[in-house]
Design an enzyme around this catalytic site. Structure first.
Site, PDB file in Angstrom:
ATOM      1  CD  GLU A   1     -32.065  31.954 -62.278  1.00 43.92           C
ATOM      2  OE1 GLU A   1     -32.927  32.748 -62.838  1.00 43.92           O
ATOM      3  OE2 GLU A   1     -31.025  31.719 -62.311  1.00 43.92           O
TER       4      GLU A   1
ATOM      5  CB  CYS B   1     -28.213  32.627 -65.341  1.00 47.65           C
ATOM      6  SG  CYS B   1     -28.558  33.797 -66.651  1.00 47.65           S
TER       7      CYS B   1
ATOM      8  CG  ASN C   1     -31.875  30.133 -68.884  1.00 48.99           C
ATOM      9  OD1 ASN C   1     -33.129  30.110 -68.987  1.00 48.99           O
ATOM     10  ND2 ASN C   1     -31.149  30.928 -68.421  1.00 48.99           N
ATOM     11  CD  GLU C   2     -32.077  34.263 -71.021  1.00 48.39           C
ATOM     12  OE1 GLU C   2     -30.707  34.818 -70.704  1.00 48.39           O
ATOM     13  OE2 GLU C   2     -33.032  35.100 -70.662  1.00 48.39           O
TER      14      GLU C   2
HETATM   15  O1  AHR Z   1     -34.617  36.201 -64.392  1.00 47.19           O
HETATM   16  C1  AHR Z   1     -33.298  36.451 -64.311  1.00 47.19           C
HETATM   17  C2  AHR Z   1     -32.557  36.010 -65.422  1.00 47.19           C
HETATM   18  O2  AHR Z   1     -32.705  36.540 -66.526  1.00 47.19           O
HETATM   19  C3  AHR Z   1     -32.688  34.394 -65.824  1.00 47.19           C
HETATM   20  O3  AHR Z   1     -31.786  33.717 -64.963  1.00 47.19           O
HETATM   21  C4  AHR Z   1     -32.209  34.290 -67.045  1.00 47.19           C
HETATM   22  O4  AHR Z   1     -32.657  33.348 -67.657  1.00 47.19           O
HETATM   23  C5  AHR Z   1     -32.550  35.692 -67.861  1.00 47.19           C
HETATM   24  O5  AHR Z   1     -31.326  36.311 -68.327  1.00 47.19           O
END
Ligand code: AHR
Length: 642
Positions: free
Chosen positions: A34, A228, A359-360
């Site tokens: 990321e 994120c 993602n989350e």
């Molecule tokens: O790895 C950091 C963040 O942690 C990522 O962007 C997210 O998916 C998680 O909350």
């Protein structure tokens, strides 16, 4: 608990080398990239100039006018001509025999190596004169000139210019000054400086040392581009892959969501130039032999931020983005997006087999959107596997709702995230022992033991954290029937520009190193085997009894048994392993150990391999019994030929 036990521990383990329990997927151990902690711009993407196209919110952020008396800079906008990259700088130099000087500070400085070749390039025109000269100089942190080149500019039409030069010194905090010589007006954009020693020497490419660290992990997959940043703070700032491919000066820069996210670690100069875009991600995956796993926005922005969701009646363009991505990766030259890939230089498909939707993300709104994506994509690409989100935490109401619902939907792969304490990792080595063997697979998509607490800036990549991850990972390997993929997170961090810690790999502008956690990941990955076989203690799996954790696998290709043993106690322990089912009755075990008596030990830029694997004297095996001493706080791998 990581213990301080009183005496020697001893146990008798049994391994059944000829009783495979489950296949280990080639994707089992992978990486998650990321653009956080300056992972892309300022990190993997080797561009040295920050804000090269003046598109940051503050157009001159990263730039400094060095001699105001000799001229000025005006930021102009040409959005009709170039909507993705509208701004450029107009430099007016006052007097004939004077020069105007603009300095770029780089990403916390520029890493420059003596004897290395650098390409200085820019787009320019000169509206009022026939010709003009632009000179680039590299300046060391002490103020010395350590390389320079000049470019003659001509004509009032935008052209790209470039010149190579060699640096005369090494400096991790150099800067670039650009001189505009003689009176007149210069229009400039995309001012860039790249080292030529990029990964595979690709022009405008990636930092070779960082890619090498990834390649050395032999990752089964690479998940990208987040995290994120896929979601964005709001939908407008979500990650849109189509904006990240094609001509570099047409990739529309956006703010990086991590710019303001962590209050204690603000990074106002953190933007995404997308120089590392989706084409480059696919190439990277191919280069390092990893299956690509792109993550697509599911029509929802980060629920920790705005939680904005697109109305389902407007979801089609988001779904279309996913469909087009599959065509871009795999389509033939007869298709719109496949043709583009071919034009970009990759006639062969990238063999995309899986993608993540969201993602989350969590809640019924996620499921509603996910169903729409799944229906549309599976009807066109029935073999495409989906990674679905189980939210932000490995338990609790959100997780239970998503886990139950996704399993009822026959989700292919469910992505679980855990940023937890070392003790949580030890306590959860049995997490997957009772998961259903059929149905949805698990992707441990983001995990890392936190030495302090989640999102604390005090977290460190200690041996204690890495050791607890190793113990937990024996549980993942033992449950390869359920867990098909796993990746540590985050992957990269710039020592001067991070927002989130701990991280697998740290770097400055010239150097990089793997943490103890990196070596744990590497040891699992390069010793992954093809089938799990049972290793037991008193007919139970080995998951913390007397501070011992273990897993075993067989590698059909190498015809060898691999045993992983994690001793989380402060004492040496002696274990006997009864090896059943091996063809050879007399053999030796080759031994690799990752160990430190100091649970607080970390690696560093100055001591990058302080804690790293060592090969120990092989030990003989007689009568199928192997006797081994396991050092305190150690992760040991045994290789035994069949
Ligand atoms: O790895 C950091 C963040 O942690 C990522 O962007 C997210 O998916 C998680 O909350």
């Amino acid at each position: 608990m990581l213990t301080c036990s009183a005496g020697f521990a001893q146990s008798k383990l049994t391994v059944q080398a000829n009783k495979p329990i489950a296949d280990i997927q080639p994707t089992m151990w992978g990486i998650f990239f990321e653009d956080i902690n300056f992972g892309a711009d300022g990190g993997l993407y080797a561009e040295l100039v920050k804000n090269r196209s003046f598109e940051f919110t503050q157009p001159l952020m990263g730039w400094k006018v060095m001699n105001e008396n000799n001229g000025n800079v005006l930021i102009l906008n040409r959005s009709a001509e170039n909507p993705s990259n509208p701004r450029y700088a107009r430099i007016s130099v006052n007097e004939k025999n004077k020069s105007f000087e603009l300095m770029n500070e780089g990403f916390r400085g520029m890493g420059i190596k003596k004897g290395n070749t650098y390409t200085f390039s820019l787009e320019a025109k000169i509206p009022k004169s026939a010709t003009g000269t632009i000179r680039a100089e590299l300046i060391s942190s002490k103020g010395d000139k350590i390389g320079s080149t000049s470019i003659e500019i001509s004509g009032n039409d935008w052209k790209k210019y470039s010149a190579d030069f060699i640096s005369t010194a090494t400096d991790s905090k150099a800067s670039l000054t650009v001189w505009f010589e003689g009176s007149g007006i210069y229009d400039v954009d995309m001012i860039s400086l790249f080292p030529n020693d990029t990964w595979k020497n690709r022009a405008g490419g990636l930092r070779a040392d960082l890619v090498q660290l990834l390649a050395d992990l032999k990752p089964g997959f690479i998940r990208f581009p987040g995290g994120c940043i896929v979601e964005g703070r709001d939908l407008a700032s979500r990650y849109q892959w189509k904006n990240t491919i094609g001509a570099i000066d047409e990739r529309k820069l956006i703010i990086n969501r991590w710019n303001t996210e962590i209050a204690n670690r603000p990074a106002p100069d953190y933007f995404q130039s997308f120089g590392l875009g989706f084409y480059e991600y696919f190439l990277l995956a191919e280069d390092i032999g990893a299956e690509p796993l792109p993550i697509i926005n599911c029509g929802m922005a980060c629920q920790f931020n705005t939680a904005e969701a697109v109305d389902t009646s407007d979801l089609q363009p988001y779904i279309q983005d996913a469909l087009d991505l599959i065509e871009f990766a795999n389509g033939s030259a007869d298709t719109k997006w496949g043709k583009l890939r071919v034009e970009l230089g990759h006639p062969a498909p990238f063999h995309l087999k899986m993608m993540g939707i969201g993602n989350e993300n969590w809640g019924a709104q996620y499921i509603e959107r996910l169903r729409m994506f799944t229906k549309a994509i599976k009807s066109k690409y029935p073999d495409m596997k989906f990674v679905n989100s189980s939210g932000t935490d490995p338990n609790g109401e959100r997780f239970d709702y998503l886990n139950d619902t996704l399993r009822k939907m026959n989700a292919d792969i469910i992505d679980e995230h855990y940023y937890r304490t070392p003790d949580w990792f030890l306590d959860n080595a049995r997490r997957y022992d009772n998961y259903p063997r059929n149905g949805s697979k698990v992707f441990a998509g983001e995990y890392a033991a936190q030495s302090d607490k989640t999102v604390s800036v005090n977290n460190r990549n200690t041996w204690k954290c890495a050791l607890s991850e190793a113990a937990f990972m024996t549980g993942l390997e033992r449950n390869a029937a359920v867990v098909s993929m796993a990746s540590y997170a985050p992957l990269f961090a710039h020592v001067d520009a991070w927002q989130w810690t701990p991280d697998l790999i740290w770097f400055d502008n010239l150097r990089s190193y793997g943490t103890p956690n990196y070596y744990v990941q590497k040891l699992f990955s390069i010793n992954k085997g093809t089938q799990v076989v049972p290793i037991t203690l008193n007919n139970d799996v080995v998951a913390g009894q007397d501070s011992l954790y273990a897993s075993a696998c067989f590698d059909k290709n190498k015809n060898e048994l691999i045993i992983k043993l994690v001793n989380v106690s402060s004492k040496v322990r002696t274990d006997e392993i009864n090896l059943i089912g091996l063809k050879k009755t007399t053999s030796v075990a080759r031994i690799t150990v990752l160990q430190s008596n100091n649970l607080e030990q970390c690696n560093s830029l100055d001591n990058p391999t302080a804690l790293s694997p060592t090969e120990e004297q092989p030990i003989g095996i007689k009568g199928n019994v192997l006797k081994i001493n396991l050092k305190p706080y150690s992760f040991t791998i045994l290789h035994i030929d069949n």
